[in-house]
Design a protein around this motif. Sequence first.
Motif, PDB file in Angstrom:
ATOM      1  N   HIS A 294       0.813  -1.218   0.000  1.00 29.90           N
ATOM      2  CA  HIS A 294       0.000   0.000   0.000  1.00 29.90           C
ATOM      3  C   HIS A 294       0.847   1.269   0.000  1.00 29.90           C
ATOM      4  O   HIS A 294       0.331   2.356   0.271  1.00 29.90           O
TER       5      HIS A 294
ATOM      6  N   ASP B  44      -4.680 -12.286   2.704  1.00 31.67           N
ATOM      7  CA  ASP B  44      -5.693 -12.307   1.639  1.00 31.67           C
ATOM      8  C   ASP B  44      -5.448 -13.334   0.544  1.00 31.67           C
ATOM      9  O   ASP B  44      -6.250 -13.431  -0.388  1.00 31.67           O
TER      10      ASP B  44
ATOM     11  N   ARG C 152     -11.256 -14.153   6.366  1.00 29.99           N
ATOM     12  CA  ARG C 152     -11.691 -12.906   5.721  1.00 29.99           C
ATOM     13  C   ARG C 152     -13.215 -12.714   5.884  1.00 29.99           C
ATOM     14  O   ARG C 152     -13.696 -11.600   6.083  1.00 29.99           O
TER      15      ARG C 152
END
Length: 138
Positions: free
Chosen positions: A53, A119, A86
């Motif tokens: 990010h 993820d 998740r």
Amino acid sequence: MKQRTLTILKPDTVARRNCGAVISRLEQEGFEILAGRMLRLSEEQAMAFYAVHKDKPFYRPLVEFMTSGPVWPMALERDNAIEHLRKVMGATDPAKAAPGTIRQQFATSIERNAIHGSDSPENARIELSFFFSAAELA
Ligand code: ATP
Ligand code: MG
């Protein structure tokens, strides 16, 4: 098939004394805790952990948040662990997280969102080895 994933109880969860409730929920969901250790991330560690990010506008505040207090990374194991975690976490933004999810219950903003979960299988491997040695995961 049994699979491993990494979770992190974020600084807001530790500060708000929600660790017990979140861990209890994870155990109820059938996750086995293989390893875990409370620690304080250095700035370098937080930057490296969220390097994907680095070009986002929220990167700097995210690093500041993640270094603002202790975090509690844990290695979890379960059938379909990555996807199931998740799902149990809920959407990144707690305002959009489904009822009954950890983020809907415990997060206070899109940044202070209580919990991290890997993820993908590739990221789970990378992130587990970021915090735990092979011996700790054996
Ligand atoms: P995590 O990687 O922590 O499990 P996630 O995969 O749901 O969360 P990402 O898109 O990977 O979400 O973002 C990483 C983290 O950055 C989020 O959990 C949140 O703390 C923060 N974040 C993401 N988007 C924003 C945003 N728009 N504003 C502020 N913080 C954000
Ligand atoms: Mg993510």
